[in-house]
Design a protein around this motif. Structure first.
Motif, PDB file in Angstrom:
ATOM      1  N   LYS A  70      22.112   2.571  -6.526  1.00 15.67           N
ATOM      2  CA  LYS A  70      23.038   1.597  -7.106  1.00 15.67           C
ATOM      3  C   LYS A  70      24.474   2.013  -6.885  1.00 15.67           C
ATOM      4  N   HIS A  71      24.753   3.313  -7.027  1.00 18.26           N
ATOM      5  CA  HIS A  71      26.107   3.832  -6.810  1.00 18.26           C
ATOM      6  C   HIS A  71      26.526   3.652  -5.352  1.00 18.26           C
ATOM      7  N   CYS A  72      25.604   3.908  -4.436  1.00 20.60           N
ATOM      8  CA  CYS A  72      25.901   3.744  -3.011  1.00 20.60           C
ATOM      9  C   CYS A  72      26.176   2.280  -2.666  1.00 20.60           C
ATOM     10  N   LEU A  73      25.381   1.376  -3.228  1.00 22.50           N
ATOM     11  CA  LEU A  73      25.578  -0.046  -2.970  1.00 22.50           C
ATOM     12  C   LEU A  73      26.889  -0.541  -3.574  1.00 22.50           C
ATOM     13  N   ASN A  74      27.264   0.002  -4.721  1.00 28.39           N
ATOM     14  CA  ASN A  74      28.555  -0.348  -5.310  1.00 28.39           C
ATOM     15  C   ASN A  74      29.705   0.107  -4.415  1.00 28.39           C
ATOM     16  N   THR A  75      29.527   1.266  -3.777  1.00 23.75           N
ATOM     17  CA  THR A  75      30.533   1.753  -2.835  1.00 23.75           C
ATOM     18  C   THR A  75      30.672   0.819  -1.651  1.00 23.75           C
ATOM     19  N   VAL A  76      29.530   0.389  -1.103  1.00 20.15           N
ATOM     20  CA  VAL A  76      29.548  -0.556   0.016  1.00 20.15           C
ATOM     21  C   VAL A  76      30.261  -1.832  -0.395  1.00 20.15           C
ATOM     22  N   THR A 106      32.456  -2.327  -2.824  1.00 23.46           N
ATOM     23  CA  THR A 106      33.878  -2.103  -3.093  1.00 23.46           C
ATOM     24  C   THR A 106      34.686  -2.053  -1.798  1.00 23.46           C
ATOM     25  N   LEU A 107      34.164  -1.332  -0.812  1.00 20.00           N
ATOM     26  CA  LEU A 107      34.874  -1.242   0.468  1.00 20.00           C
ATOM     27  C   LEU A 107      34.850  -2.577   1.202  1.00 20.00           C
ATOM     28  N   TRP A 108      33.729  -3.303   1.096  1.00 20.53           N
ATOM     29  CA  TRP A 108      33.667  -4.647   1.685  1.00 20.53           C
ATOM     30  C   TRP A 108      34.699  -5.560   1.053  1.00 20.53           C
ATOM     31  N   LEU A 109      34.800  -5.528  -0.291  1.00 10.64           N
ATOM     32  CA  LEU A 109      35.754  -6.375  -1.000  1.00 10.64           C
ATOM     33  C   LEU A 109      37.184  -6.008  -0.628  1.00 10.64           C
ATOM     34  N   ARG A 110      37.444  -4.721  -0.455  1.00 11.65           N
ATOM     35  CA  ARG A 110      38.784  -4.285  -0.061  1.00 11.65           C
ATOM     36  C   ARG A 110      39.164  -4.845   1.309  1.00 11.65           C
ATOM     37  N   GLU A 111      38.223  -4.804   2.254  1.00 10.92           N
ATOM     38  CA  GLU A 111      38.493  -5.355   3.581  1.00 10.92           C
ATOM     39  C   GLU A 111      38.699  -6.864   3.513  1.00 10.92           C
ATOM     40  N   MET A 112      37.950  -7.551   2.642  1.00 15.55           N
ATOM     41  CA  MET A 112      38.100  -8.996   2.504  1.00 15.55           C
ATOM     42  C   MET A 112      39.451  -9.371   1.902  1.00 15.55           C
ATOM     43  N   LEU A 113      39.904  -8.612   0.910  1.00 18.18           N
ATOM     44  CA  LEU A 113      41.216  -8.879   0.323  1.00 18.18           C
ATOM     45  C   LEU A 113      42.324  -8.623   1.340  1.00 18.18           C
ATOM     46  N   ARG A 114      42.164  -7.571   2.116  1.00 22.14           N
ATOM     47  CA  ARG A 114      43.150  -7.283   3.168  1.00 22.14           C
ATOM     48  C   ARG A 114      43.177  -8.405   4.198  1.00 22.14           C
ATOM     49  N   TYR A 115      42.005  -8.903   4.561  1.00 19.90           N
ATOM     50  CA  TYR A 115      41.929  -9.998   5.531  1.00 19.90           C
ATOM     51  C   TYR A 115      42.541 -11.275   4.961  1.00 19.90           C
ATOM     52  N   VAL A 156      29.304  10.254  -2.569  1.00 20.27           N
ATOM     53  CA  VAL A 156      28.413   9.254  -1.991  1.00 20.27           C
ATOM     54  C   VAL A 156      28.293   9.552  -0.501  1.00 20.27           C
ATOM     55  N   SER A 157      27.153   9.238   0.059  1.00 22.44           N
ATOM     56  CA  SER A 157      26.932   9.507   1.473  1.00 22.44           C
ATOM     57  C   SER A 157      27.965   8.770   2.327  1.00 22.44           C
ATOM     58  N   ARG A 158      28.480   9.458   3.332  1.00 19.17           N
ATOM     59  CA  ARG A 158      29.466   8.839   4.213  1.00 19.17           C
ATOM     60  C   ARG A 158      28.872   7.699   5.024  1.00 19.17           C
ATOM     61  N   ILE A 159      27.564   7.681   5.166  1.00 19.17           N
ATOM     62  CA  ILE A 159      26.913   6.576   5.863  1.00 19.17           C
ATOM     63  C   ILE A 159      27.174   5.271   5.135  1.00 19.17           C
ATOM     64  N   PHE A 160      27.105   5.294   3.803  1.00 21.67           N
ATOM     65  CA  PHE A 160      27.357   4.097   3.005  1.00 21.67           C
ATOM     66  C   PHE A 160      28.841   3.729   3.026  1.00 21.67           C
ATOM     67  N   THR A 161      29.697   4.740   3.099  1.00 22.75           N
ATOM     68  CA  THR A 161      31.125   4.474   3.219  1.00 22.75           C
ATOM     69  C   THR A 161      31.430   3.760   4.529  1.00 22.75           C
ATOM     70  N   ALA A 162      30.847   4.264   5.614  1.00 22.54           N
ATOM     71  CA  ALA A 162      31.026   3.611   6.912  1.00 22.54           C
ATOM     72  C   ALA A 162      30.427   2.210   6.905  1.00 22.54           C
ATOM     73  N   LEU A 163      29.290   2.051   6.242  1.00 26.05           N
ATOM     74  CA  LEU A 163      28.641   0.747   6.178  1.00 26.05           C
ATOM     75  C   LEU A 163      29.514  -0.258   5.433  1.00 26.05           C
ATOM     76  N   GLY A 164      30.182   0.190   4.364  1.00 24.79           N
ATOM     77  CA  GLY A 164      31.060  -0.706   3.628  1.00 24.79           C
ATOM     78  C   GLY A 164      32.215  -1.207   4.472  1.00 24.79           C
ATOM     79  N   LYS A 165      32.836  -0.309   5.234  1.00 28.19           N
ATOM     80  CA  LYS A 165      33.931  -0.722   6.102  1.00 28.19           C
ATOM     81  C   LYS A 165      33.425  -1.612   7.243  1.00 28.19           C
ATOM     82  N   ALA A 166      32.232  -1.288   7.754  1.00 27.89           N
ATOM     83  CA  ALA A 166      31.678  -2.081   8.855  1.00 27.89           C
ATOM     84  C   ALA A 166      31.344  -3.497   8.411  1.00 27.89           C
ATOM     85  N   THR A 167      30.733  -3.639   7.237  1.00 30.79           N
ATOM     86  CA  THR A 167      30.374  -4.978   6.769  1.00 30.79           C
ATOM     87  C   THR A 167      31.617  -5.823   6.495  1.00 30.79           C
ATOM     88  N   GLY A 168      32.692  -5.172   6.027  1.00 32.30           N
ATOM     89  CA  GLY A 168      33.939  -5.903   5.822  1.00 32.30           C
ATOM     90  C   GLY A 168      34.503  -6.431   7.131  1.00 32.30           C
TER      91      GLY A 168
END
Length: 257
Positions: free
Chosen positions: A7-13, A15-24, A101-113
């Motif tokens: 759940k924590h990892c998915l929340n990270t994904v 959050t980073l996705w939402l950040r990229e969307m707000l920036r866009y 949190v695993s960096r894989i999930f961090t990268a996934l959050g930025k990628a999905t954004g």
């Protein structure tokens, strides 16, 4: 990994996705520019070359539309790597990489954004192209085209992340992007059929993953393709999987510098 950690990892994904969307969302010039250039290509080149080219499959502007959509997804996805350079420059990258949190999930959050932004631009371009006269075969075909945009976008955002993780300046990244994008675009079937190419150019076109993404979109939107749809889907799926793995690994290594 237990349920709480997942759940924590998915929340990270998220959050980073939402950040990229707000920036866009806040970058209106990026949205307008990403639509204006492809539409210019479609309207001007489609009209000009359409009067000189004869295709057995139909009008040239219809043939060209999937290529223009593919161009938009390519440019938008690769440019998603710029956010990594910005985050590194302002120190945000180190902050998120030291999070528990695993960096894989961090990268996934930025990628999905980045992929979501590319899909939005590609979908808008698809609808605008239909409004100005491009003939699509069906609504389900258009929905399937959005799925293809997602698969393509994952591959190119992975490539962009891999490059941005090793490039320190915006200028260097822009130079590499220009060096990559235009040869990939021109050595594809975005603007001309594969059967009409000279033999020396046919080899890079068939090795180019963008070709298979465009042909898959052309099949879904127009019902015609020079490459069997299953072959196109297989190639872009393998390409995207490999690039996401490479991008995640490069992103992980970038945090150790």
């Amino acid at each position: 990994m237990d349920l709480a950690e997942m759940k924590h990892c998915l929340n990270t994904v998220y959050t980073l996705w939402l950040r990229e969307m707000l920036r866009y969302k806040r970058s209106r010039s990026r949205i307008i520019g990403s639509l204006a250039t492809p539409l210019f290509f479609l309207i001007i080149m489609g009209s000009a070359l359409g009067s000189a080219m004869t295709l057995s499959s139909g009008r040239y502007i219809d043939y060209m539309a999937p290529g223009i959509i593919g161009m938009s997804v390519l440019f938008s996805s690769l440019m998603g790597g710029v956010s990594i350079i910005w985050d590194r420059e302002f120190g945000f990258l180190k902050e998120i990489l030291v999070a528990p949190v695993s960096r894989i999930f961090t990268a996934l959050g930025k990628a999905t954004g980045g992929v979501t932004a590319a899909m939005i631009q590609g979908t808008l371009l698809m609808f605008i192209s239909g409004y100005i006269g491009v003939n699509y075969i069906s609504i389900p075909g258009q929905l399937f085209c959005i799925l293809i945009m997602f698969i393509m976008g994952l591959g190119f955002i992975g490539m962009g992340m891999a490059l941005a993780s090793r490039i320190d300046s915006h200028e260097g990244f822009q130079m590499v992007m220009t060096f990559l994008t235009f040869p990939m675009l021109m050595a594809s079937t975005a603007f001309y059929p594969m059967d009409n190419l000279p033999s020396w150019l046919g080899v890079p076109v068939r090795l180019n993953p963008l070709t298979y993404g465009i042909e898959a979109m052309r099949w879904s939107l127009l019902g015609v393709s020079e490459v069997p749809i299953m072959t196109s889907l297989l190639v872009i799926t393998i390409f995207s999987s490999a690039m996401i793995i490479l991008g995640s690994w490069s992103f992980d290594r970038a945090g150790d510098k």
